[in-house]
Design a protein around this motif. Structure first.
Motif, PDB file in Angstrom:
ATOM      1  N   ILE B  31       9.512  -1.829  -4.821  1.00  0.00           N
ATOM      2  CA  ILE B  31      10.401  -2.538  -3.676  1.00  0.00           C
ATOM      3  C   ILE B  31      10.854  -1.318  -2.822  1.00  0.00           C
ATOM      4  CG2 ILE B  31      13.433  -1.948  -3.745  1.00  0.00           C
ATOM      5  CD1 ILE B  31      12.138  -3.822  -5.581  1.00  0.00           C
ATOM      6  N   VAL B  32      10.100  -0.114  -2.391  1.00  0.00           N
ATOM      7  CA  VAL B  32       9.762   0.483  -0.983  1.00  0.00           C
ATOM      8  C   VAL B  32       8.345   0.344  -0.217  1.00  0.00           C
ATOM      9  CG1 VAL B  32      10.908   2.179  -0.075  1.00  0.00           C
ATOM     10  CG2 VAL B  32      11.756   1.695  -2.225  1.00  0.00           C
ATOM     11  N   LEU B  33       7.788   1.152  -0.798  1.00  0.00           N
ATOM     12  CA  LEU B  33       6.783   1.433  -0.295  1.00  0.00           C
ATOM     13  C   LEU B  33       6.226   0.380   0.496  1.00  0.00           C
ATOM     14  CD1 LEU B  33       5.963   4.436  -2.399  1.00  0.00           C
ATOM     15  CD2 LEU B  33       6.990   4.088  -0.251  1.00  0.00           C
ATOM     16  N   ILE B  34       5.733  -0.836  -0.736  1.00  0.00           N
ATOM     17  CA  ILE B  34       4.787  -1.595   0.156  1.00  0.00           C
ATOM     18  C   ILE B  34       5.478  -2.191   0.812  1.00  0.00           C
ATOM     19  CG2 ILE B  34       3.998  -3.925  -0.779  1.00  0.00           C
ATOM     20  CD1 ILE B  34       3.096  -2.667  -3.244  1.00  0.00           C
ATOM     21  N   PRO B  35       7.050  -3.146   0.971  1.00  0.00           N
ATOM     22  CA  PRO B  35       7.877  -3.326   2.054  1.00  0.00           C
ATOM     23  C   PRO B  35       8.342  -2.859   3.470  1.00  0.00           C
ATOM     24  CG  PRO B  35       9.102  -3.794  -0.703  1.00  0.00           C
ATOM     25  CD  PRO B  35       7.299  -2.844  -0.218  1.00  0.00           C
ATOM     26  N   LEU B  36       7.676  -1.975   3.047  1.00  0.00           N
ATOM     27  CA  LEU B  36       8.179  -0.765   4.187  1.00  0.00           C
ATOM     28  C   LEU B  36       6.875  -0.461   5.145  1.00  0.00           C
ATOM     29  CD1 LEU B  36      10.620   2.762   3.345  1.00  0.00           C
ATOM     30  CD2 LEU B  36      10.799   0.505   5.166  1.00  0.00           C
ATOM     31  N   SER B  37       5.846  -0.828   4.414  1.00  0.00           N
ATOM     32  CA  SER B  37       4.476  -0.096   4.780  1.00  0.00           C
ATOM     33  C   SER B  37       3.960  -1.885   5.934  1.00  0.00           C
ATOM     34  CB  SER B  37       3.304   0.002   4.459  1.00  0.00           C
ATOM     35  OG  SER B  37       3.352  -1.766   2.891  1.00  0.00           O
ATOM     36  N   ALA B  38       4.814  -2.640   5.248  1.00  0.00           N
ATOM     37  CA  ALA B  38       4.779  -4.210   6.340  1.00  0.00           C
ATOM     38  C   ALA B  38       4.688  -4.255   7.584  1.00  0.00           C
ATOM     39  CB  ALA B  38       5.897  -5.770   5.154  1.00  0.00           C
TER      40      ALA B  38
END
Lengths: 307, 277
Positions: B31-38
């Motif tokens: 929910i947070v880390l992968i999308p934010l890394s985008a």
């Protein structure tokens, strides 16, 4: 000469003070309080500030909503687009609140009941969505699922839609409400320690039994409080949802987005009518919060009393 | 069992560590880390020069100035009035106090879009409050400040209030006994004790204001170079399908927000050390 003569006199007067007014009560309270006029001024300034910035806007929502009469108000709420916006808002909140509830309990169980490496980093990461602008919360899902995004082409080939559709709205809502329940549970469960759970374990309870019979009853008010806050934010989120919604009337509009469209169309009474629904929800949230806080305080006192 | 042995500092008889932590990390990543890394990965696809050009173009810089300035001013006003409101709520008695106390959280509970249209209507030149003022508020940078003050209001009150409640009255009595005036007691005894909470509340209100969108766009007027906030600029770029540009600005905002978060943690650590002493 005169100065020497004067000082014994002054001393005598000072000494005589209490004797002259023997009935004056000891004024201890005054030493740690302010004069009445200071108190009144401070209260007045604080209330004026709150009136201008809080109470008047709240009242204005309801007054503007009813400005054109009850018929217009009712028509704005029962119009097809408004009803579908309400449905979508309920769906988004209905999915994101339970998801974040399960996450909150799991995270609080791991963090509060165990001592492990990297706990502080995990705590900071859980708080992260609070410091991300809602617009960016929407943007990140656009970068992944949008047409130009990582999986955009794949999704199109398989005829799946995430952004500019309901799943994107749900995802964005989950992101912005992510920490709410965990943040309420973690500090309380840390403060409660793990003796009760350990006792239950020794008596032969399984993990799930401990969770259902010991841990959750102990934190029920904080849990409820977290759910209330999470739900309020989920239903009212604007920025993040605005980015991923695509603003298709009757399909991908939530209540806040519907308000924006009405307002920009100069349908002010209708916009405020829909807004009054959300303002009503906000008031219900505040009332529930008030009740839950009082219950939490009461059960806290009870627990202390038993000890 | 291996992750349990690897991570745990202390043996525990309680079950469910692997499951709870595993689920927490998985959910956090998806929910947070992968999308934010985008956001950061997207920025790497453009050259450094293009990135700099985007985030330092005059229109973007003007939006930083407005967002930063209005947020700072709003947070300062909230620090002063938030302290005052917390003080009045903790120390004094007046009719309707409990109602006022409960309503302080309104900006947390009221959706930003609702706050936005309500404030815009009130502060417009024919609105209830705007009518009384000799200058324009809605559709000017001043409107941005009003909206940001509204949404930041509870932060300072709610961080200062519990500290003020726990403050020992004996300290104030001692100060009074030693001959301090009430003002001196406030300045040298009470205020220093409230300082960490006040700073935290200020930083929270400031951080929230920097990223705010919903309440501002209605009241700001959104004129490029004058009353356009940075969040809106991201949306504008997205509507023009300039994803790289939008992402560049988002990176600047994210880094600023993370720095603020770090600063808040440092303040709290400092406060804990001070209290421990």
């Amino acid at each position: 000469m005169s100065a020497v003569m004067e000082s014994p006199d002054k001393l005598a007067v000072a000494d005589a003070g209490p004797l002259v007014r023997p009935l004056a009560p000891p004024r201890v309270a005054d030493a740690v309080s302010e004069p009445a006029w200071v108190r009144r001024t401070l209260i007045a300034v604080a209330l004026l500030f709150l009136t201008l910035f809080l109470f008047v806007p709240l009242v204005a929502v309801f007054v503007q909503a009813l400005a054109k009469g009850l018929d217009v108000y009712w028509a704005a709420l029962t119009e097809a687009d408004a009803v579908s916006a309400l449905k979508l808002t309920l769906i988004a909140a209905g999915i994101s609140v339970p998801l974040n509830l399960v996450f909150g309990v799991a995270a609080a169980w791991a963090i509060a009941k165990f001592d492990f490496r990297g706990k502080n980093i995990l705590l900071t990461l859980i708080d992260l969505p609070f410091s991300v602008s809602p617009v960016i919360a929407g943007l990140i899902y656009l970068l992944i699922f949008g047409l130009q995004g990582w999986w955009g082409q794949w999704l199109r080939d398989h005829d799946l839609k995430i952004v500019f559709a309901v799943p994107g709205i749900v995802l964005a809502t989950v992101f912005v409400t992510f920490p709410f329940i965990a943040r309420e549970l973690i500090p309380l469960m840390q403060a409660q320690g793990q003796e009760q759970e350990e006792a239950a374990r020794v008596l032969g309870a399984s993990g799930w039994q401990i969770l259902w019979r010991v841990t959750l009853p102990n934190v029920k008010w904080a849990l409820l409080y977290g759910v209330i806050l999470c739900n309020a934010r989920a239903m009212g989120e604007f920025g993040a949802v605005s980015v991923v919604s695509g603003h298709i009337r009757g399909q991908t509009n939530t209540l806040p987005l519907h308000i924006e469209i009405l307002y920009n169309d100069y349908q002010f009474a209708a916009a405020f009518a829909v807004a009054s629904l959300l303002a009503g929800l906000a008031l219900v949230t505040l009332v529930l919060k008030y009740i839950v806080e009082r219950r939490a305080k009461a059960s806290h006192k009870e627990a202390r009393h038993e000890h | 069992m291996s992750t349990r042995a690897l991570l745990l500092r202390r043996h525990s008889v309680l079950p469910g560590f692997n499951l709870a932590l595993g689920f927490t990390l998985l959910y956090l990543c998806f929910i947070v880390l992968i999308p934010l890394s985008a956001v950061f990965l997207k920025t790497f696809t453009v050259s450094w020069g293009t990135f700099l050009d985007t985030v330092t173009s005059p229109r973007v810089v003007a939006s930083y100035r407005l967002t930063f300035g209005a947020s700072l001013l709003a947070a300062l006003v909230n620090a002063v009035f938030g302290l005052l409101v917390a003080w009045v709520l903790v120390r004094y008695r007046f009719p309707g106090k409990r109602l006022v106390d409960a309503l302080v959280d309104l900006p947390f509970a009221l959706p930003t879009a609702v706050a936005g249209i309500a404030l815009t209507t009130l502060y417009a030149s024919n609105g209830w409050i705007g009518k009384l003022l000799p200058f324009k508020v809605s559709y000017t940078p001043l409107g941005v400040f009003v909206a940001l003050t509204f949404i930041g209001l509870p932060f300072v009150v709610r961080t200062v209030q519990p500290v003020l409640e726990d403050l020992q009255r004996e300290l104030e009595e001692a100060a009074a006994t030693l001959g301090a005036s009430r003002l001196q007691t406030f300045a040298y005894v009470i205020f220093p004790a409230l300082m960490p909470a006040l700073l935290t509340g200020f930083a929270l209100a400031f951080a929230r204001a920097l990223g705010e969108y919903g309440s501002v766009i209605f009241i700001a007027g959104n004129m490029p170079m004058v009353s356009e906030i940075t969040s809106l600029l991201i949306i504008t770029k997205l509507e023009q399908y300039d994803y790289a540009g939008a992402t560049g600005i988002a990176v600047v905002m994210l880094v600023t927000a993370f720095l603020l978060l770090l600063m808040m943690n440092l303040i709290q650590a400092w406060a804990r050390r001070r209290q421990g002493r």
